[in-house]
Design a protein around this motif. Sequence first.
Motif, short mmCIF file in Angstrom:
data_model
loop_
_atom_site.label_atom_id
_atom_site.label_comp_id
_atom_site.label_asym_id
_atom_site.label_seq_id
_atom_site.Cartn_x
_atom_site.Cartn_y
_atom_site.Cartn_z
N ALA A 8 0.80 -1.21 0.00
CA ALA A 8 0.00 0.00 0.00
C ALA A 8 0.83 1.25 0.00
N THR A 19 -1.58 0.48 -1.75
CA THR A 19 -2.60 -0.15 -0.87
C THR A 19 -3.01 0.81 0.16
N LEU A 57 -7.46 3.36 -0.62
CA LEU A 57 -6.08 3.04 -0.24
C LEU A 57 -5.48 3.95 0.82
N ALA A 117 -0.32 4.24 -7.12
CA ALA A 117 -1.28 3.35 -6.48
C ALA A 117 -1.79 2.29 -7.45
N PRO A 120 -6.37 -2.91 -4.99
CA PRO A 120 -5.98 -4.07 -4.16
C PRO A 120 -5.99 -5.39 -4.91
#
Length: 200
Positions: A8, A19, A57, A117, A120
């Motif tokens: 993350a 994350t 996130l 980013a 997930p």
Amino acid sequence: MTPGDSAAASHDGRNPDATAPHGAASDAVAPHGDVSARLEPMRRRHVRACAELEQVLFARDSPWPPAAFHSELDLGGHYLVAVDGSVRDGDEHVLGYAGLAIMGKRGDYETSLHTIAVRPEHQGTGLGKALLRAVLAKADELAAPVLLEVRTDNDSAIGLYEQHGFQRLGVRKGYYQPSGADAYTMRRDAITGERREDGH
């Protein structure tokens, strides 16, 4: 972020597999599962999806609202998205994104990794690493150093950044708000033409 990709990440370097001037669309393709993501310049149509992913996130570390992304685009940063599907077919999906702020003038550029980013469900697939390498390629094109901040407790992200030539410069106490987490400032030196030819 991990050298193998996961975890993350960040605004200012939170983590490639989170994350943290637009050029032509990248030809880069990153495998993830049974499909491939296209890396291309971030457009206004991508902003809403990116801001929604921020909320997922980075809820504890001041997720960016849409206005922040629009501002970065207005300033001419090098922002990329990883997408699959197509606008034409109405099934385009943003799987991840990364942004590099560019400061200075020709011959004296400096850059900062502002955000990176990955959704997930697509972490651990190499997509974060592909986004990181794509924005670093822009810095190399400008022969510019790259700065970033990353949480001091994010060992996987730190490892990935170090794998790509970043070194720790110091600690910024309470950098991430409202969580109060500390951050390392890291720097990757400029890659000059000579170094590129040598492969270093």
